[in-house]
Design an enzyme around this catalytic site. Structure first.
Site, mmCIF file in Angstrom:
data_model
loop_
_atom_site.group_PDB
_atom_site.id
_atom_site.type_symbol
_atom_site.label_atom_id
_atom_site.label_comp_id
_atom_site.label_asym_id
_atom_site.label_seq_id
_atom_site.Cartn_x
_atom_site.Cartn_y
_atom_site.Cartn_z
ATOM 1 C CE LYS A 116 -3.362 0.022 2.923
ATOM 2 N NZ LYS A 116 -4.123 0.102 4.190
ATOM 3 C CE LYS A 128 -2.227 -1.459 10.696
ATOM 4 N NZ LYS A 128 -2.643 -0.352 9.824
ATOM 5 C CG ASP A 168 -5.558 0.261 12.147
ATOM 6 O OD1 ASP A 168 -5.525 0.511 10.939
ATOM 7 O OD2 ASP A 168 -6.065 -0.776 12.604
ATOM 8 C CG ASN A 242 -11.189 8.678 10.801
ATOM 9 O OD1 ASN A 242 -11.544 9.810 11.045
ATOM 10 N ND2 ASN A 242 -10.191 8.394 9.981
ATOM 11 C CB SER A 379 0.392 9.148 7.576
ATOM 12 O OG SER A 379 -0.688 8.939 8.451
#
Length: 447
Positions: A116, A128, A168, A242, A379
């Site tokens: 991604k 992550k 997240d 969100n 980000s």
């Protein structure tokens, strides 16, 4: 070794190693079949054993998080940081706080994050992290103390040029603020060490909206490629966090009508279109269940169960809740509802069987690693603003986001065409991202 033999051998190794990590094994399986023609055309990837190397994280950090509850009792959770691949830049990926968090889920998310992030064309690698901490029923003080305890250990392993976490599921601006505050107490001012910060402490305009907006910009390109427009389309949206909220907001801004939102207990159907202001009040301000939305909206009805069981007339769908939220039976209902375009706001929201069912019925799917890349893209823009000690306007960031999503679509669509999968954006995303990362690995010496 030819490509077919190499793939078979790689799958055999993975099945033995990751038999107890079902989510991670699922994402590996779904990824690897896409890149057979790439390996056939570029045997150097086989020679350097890129697939087997890239499937193993650079490192996995596991640690306990002990924290004090309001009643004075000491509680403990497990936390992880998976630093997966840094060949394109610092590790970059969110932190998830949810009882379901385990290593298999974080490895699946981290592996997806590598590709991604590569698709954004920004200099960021993949990672992550998260914890099995459950925010439900916790006071602000308990959440703050948990975040401070977690960051006391995590700060040893992150930095603006090493690993830059973000939010997240379960980690929003409040949690990011607590995490960043503790980092700053321990390490000093390094504004770019974590993203998704509240605006007054170095956050970026449009970061909150970015994943949801990006998923809508992506489906807008999908529609345009088929000679259609987003205006007047009816949309089924899952989730009420969100991503879902801001996907709904952008859908309605561009003239579409979002009919649904959902939470872990059920979903609302609003034939007049979801009222974004009310949804924000219920979920973001008052942190209530969706039943409160239905209670305050005459046109809305609340139902228990999965929104993907709903019988509705719709043109598009945006699954924005969680992984594997749509199975084969639910995919059949999506087809029966008339949906022809899907943009994945969540990570891996379709099971393999669901994906196969939808593709067989000519449903056009925008895969998560492309469609929901808007969040990590902004980000990275936040990191750039922090480095330059600048702040861009909302419109400037939103325009950058729109341009990035357009470029991702063009790249993914082109790769699918070039390698013999015209119109299959899932394979196109895997191919385009893999080539970029694999080339970077070889350039630096596979290690």
């Amino acid at each position: 070794m030819d490509a077919k033999t190499y793939i078979e051998e790689t799958k055999r190794i993975w099945q033995e190693k990751y038999v107890n990590e079902p989510e991670f094994m699922q994402t590996l399986d779904e990824f690897v079949d896409s890149i057979v023609p790439v390996l056939e055309r570029h045997p150097q990837y086989i020679d350097h054993n890129v697939l087997q190397v890239i499937a193993i994280p650079d490192r996995i950090i596991t640690f306990r998080v002990a924290w004090t509850a309001d009643d004075g009792s000491v509680q403990v959770n497990t936390a992880y940081r998976v630093q997966f691949n840094s060949d394109l830049g610092p590790y970059k990926g969110g932190l998830r706080f949810h009882p379901s968090v385990n290593l298999s889920i974080l490895k699946f998310l981290g592996f997806e994050q590598i590709f991604k992030n590569a698709l954004t064309s920004l200099p960021i690698g993949g990672g992550k992290g998260g914890s099995d901490f459950d925010l439900k029923g916790k006071s602000d003080g308990e959440i703050m103390r948990f975040c401070q305890s977690l960051m006391t250990e995590l700060q040893k392993h992150i930095g603006p040029d090493l690993d830059v976490p973000a939010g997240d599921i379960g980690v929003g601006a409040r949690e990011i603020g607590y995490l960043y505050g503790q980092y700053k107490r321990l390490r000093g001012f390094e504004n770019g060490v974590i993203t998704g910060k509240p605006l007054p402490i170095g956050g970026s305009q449009a970061r909150t909206q970015a994943t949801g907006y990006g998923a809508v910009y992506f489906i807008d390109k999908m529609l345009a490629d088929k000679g259609q427009e987003l205006a007047d389309k009816r949309a089924i949206v899952s989730g009420a966090g969100n991503v879902a909220i801001y996907a709904i907001e952008k859908l309605e801004e561009l003239g579409a009508k979002a009919l649904t939102a959902s939470d872990s207990n059920g979903y609302v159907v609003d034939e007049e279109g979801i009222d974004v202001a009310l949804l924000k009040e219920v979920k973001e301000v008052k942190r209530q269940r969706l039943t409160a939305y239905a209670d305050q909206r005459e046109s809305a009805r609340y139902y228990e169960g999965s929104v993907w069981h709903a019988e509705l007339t719709a043109d598009i769908a945006l699954p924005c809740a969680t992984q594997n939220e749509i199975d084969e039976q639910e995919a059949q209902q999506i087809v029966a509802n008339g949906v022809k375009f899907i943009s994945e706001g969540a990570n891996m929201p379709l099971t393999k069987a669901a994906t196969d069912e939808l593709l067989a019925k000519d449903v056009y799917i925008g895969p998560a690693k492309a469609a929901n890349a808007g969040g990590v893209a902004v980000s990275a823009l936040e990191m750039a603003q922090n480095s330059a000690r600048l702040r861009w306007s909302f419109d400037d960031v939103d325009q950058e986001l729109h341009d990035i999503m357009d470029a991702i679509y063009a790249n993914v669509s082109s790769a699918a065409e070039e390698y013999g999968f015209p119109g299959n954006l899932i394979k196109g995303a895997n191919i385009a991202a893999f080539i970029k990362v694999a080339d970077a690995m070889i350039m630096q010496g596979v290690h």
